[in-house]
Design an enzyme around this catalytic site. Structure first.
Site, short mmCIF file in Angstrom:
data_model
loop_
_atom_site.label_atom_id
_atom_site.label_comp_id
_atom_site.label_asym_id
_atom_site.label_seq_id
_atom_site.Cartn_x
_atom_site.Cartn_y
_atom_site.Cartn_z
N PHE A 127 0.83 -1.17 0.03
CA PHE A 127 0.10 -0.11 -0.03
C PHE A 127 0.83 1.29 -0.02
CE2 PHE A 127 -3.06 -3.19 1.11
CZ PHE A 127 -4.23 -2.72 0.49
N SER A 128 0.63 2.05 0.74
CA SER A 128 1.13 3.81 0.64
C SER A 128 2.85 3.63 1.17
CB SER A 128 0.54 4.66 1.78
OG SER A 128 -0.85 4.82 1.02
N ALA A 129 3.24 2.40 1.70
CA ALA A 129 4.79 2.22 1.66
C ALA A 129 5.32 2.30 0.47
CB ALA A 129 5.16 1.12 2.39
N LYS B 190 5.01 4.79 -1.64
CA LYS B 190 5.34 6.10 -2.04
C LYS B 190 6.90 6.48 -1.59
CE LYS B 190 0.72 8.16 -1.21
NZ LYS B 190 0.03 6.99 -0.61
N TYR C 43 -2.59 15.05 2.62
CA TYR C 43 -2.33 13.94 2.17
C TYR C 43 -2.91 13.54 0.59
CZ TYR C 43 -0.88 9.03 2.43
OH TYR C 43 -0.27 7.73 2.20
#
Length: 399
Positions: free
Chosen positions: A62-64, A66, A153
């Site tokens: 997921f957002s890791a 980024k 965000y």
């Protein structure tokens, strides 16, 4: 649990073992200190049939993701091919529409471009699988506020904004660039945006998120519970608009997500590879004799650009250039930065200690920024690093 641990980090092993015993599914943890891999642990189950987690198991983080995408963009800045303060439109001319001609690369990296709402761009989350559609929609979009005046965000849109900059400057897709310029130079065996067909046998399928709180805006239940208790107010709506396009769970748990590039969400990684990337940052841009960034670039990356509550998440994120502040169970880890993701996976770098941690898992709670497991591990890791004795030999963990 299997793997290896340096004797000085024995308390970390105990915390990770306890977590595995109290969480369904599986997980992996890797830690670097002073450029040395001091913990490389994995355990639990990879599948619902009970197959064990393996050393090379991949999981969507997921957002890791980024943090990976941001690091790739910094490689271009290091080479002088990208200027943080240049307008995005100087690299992506079509972007100069609807008042966006003055949005800079720095605005994108610090989540201050005003383009956080994915619901304003798509009629359904299935559009996320179409790169050209998403970048065209962002090129036409109007900012929600004057760029640079707030930090909110960009939970999903960040990936296409940063990824299209990488594509325009390098001439390569984000997936290819990450492979060419991060994974191969660092010798990583598990760092992908999307997942190549030949690697899919290594994947640990994601279980539904284990959070009882809230319900989806579109329908009750589902895999994406809303984790922060907001009434239907403008603040709650911003969170939903940034993170929950209609049908998002059907997309993120589909086979098609492996074929697409969603650089804010569909990274497939091992803990060891993600930790190596952050160890490079913690080491001033170098790891194992391979230098990707200069120390001065890493120092620029770590400058805090936002203070106070985030416009979307409410929490103070202390945005750096593509990363947020890191935390442990005892609070903010000052001087450290990284990126955590929905479901629990994430990683961080602490340049002051030359310390890096990454944890990935197949089942977690539904917060956008990880869960308490990574905070507990962080506390144990920092304590061990601060007390560390002279280097000693590795110690195997019995399976």
């Amino acid at each position: 649990m299997e793997g290896w641990i340096h004797p000085d980090f024995g308390a970390v092993e105990q915390v990770f073992d306890r977590q595995l015993r109290h969480t369904e599914g599986g997980a992996a943890l890797s830690v670097y200190h002073r450029g040395e891999l001091v913990a490389d642990l994995w355990g639990g189950t990879r599948t619902t049939a009970g197959d064990p987690w393996e050393r090379d198991t991949l999981v969507m983080c997921f957002s890791a993701t980024k943090g990976v995408t941001s690091t790739a963009l910094h490689v271009l800045a290091e080479r002088g091919q990208l200027d943080y303060d240049a307008p995005v439109a100087s690299y992506w001319p079509e972007f100069a529409q609807a008042g966006k001609e003055h949005i800079t690369v720095r605005h994108v990296l610090t989540h201050s471009a005003g383009l956080h709402s994915i619901r304003a761009l798509v009629d359904g989350a299935y559009r996320m699988l179409d790169w050209d559609y998403m970048v065209d929609a962002l090129a036409r979009a109007k900012p929600a506020y004057p760029p640079g005046t707030r930090h909110g965000y960009h939970g999903l849109t960040y990936g296409w904004l940063a990824g299209e900059l990488i594509r325009r400057v390098s001439g390569r897709s984000i997936a290819q660039f990450v492979d060419d310029e991060l994974a191969r130079p660092l010798g990583l065996d598990g760092l992908y945006v999307g997942c190549p067909p030949e690697q899919r046998g290594r994947i640990a399928p994601l279980a539904p998120l284990a959070s009882p709180i809230g319900r989806l805006v579109d329908k009750p239940g589902g895999r994406f519970p809303v984790i922060i208790r907001f009434p239907v107010t403008s603040q709650g709506r911003r969170l939903v608009d940034a993170l929950l396009p209609s049908g998002v769970e059907d997309v993120m748990w589909s086979a098609g997500v492996m074929d697409a590039a969603i650089p804010s969400a569909n990274g497939f990684v091992t803990a060891r590879s993600l930790a190596t990337l952050y160890a490079m940052l913690a080491g001033g841009g170098e790891i194992n004799g391979v230098r990707l960034l200069s120390r001065s670039t890493v120092e620029q990356i770590n400058v805090v650009h936002s203070h106070g509550p985030d416009y979307v998440l409410v929490l103070p994120m202390a945005w750096r250039l593509g990363y947020h502040q890191a935390f442990t169970s005892r609070g903010v880890l000052r001087g450290a930065f990284g990126h955590f993701g929905l479901g629990g996976s994430g990683g961080w770098a602490d340049p002051q200690r030359d310390l890096a941690l990454a944890m990935v898992c197949s089942r977690g709670t539904g917060t956008p920024m990880g869960d308490r497991r990574i905070g507990q591990l962080g506390t144990a890791v920092v304590h061990a690093a601060d007390r560390r004795a002279a280097p000693r030999s590795w110690q195997p963990i019995a399976s």
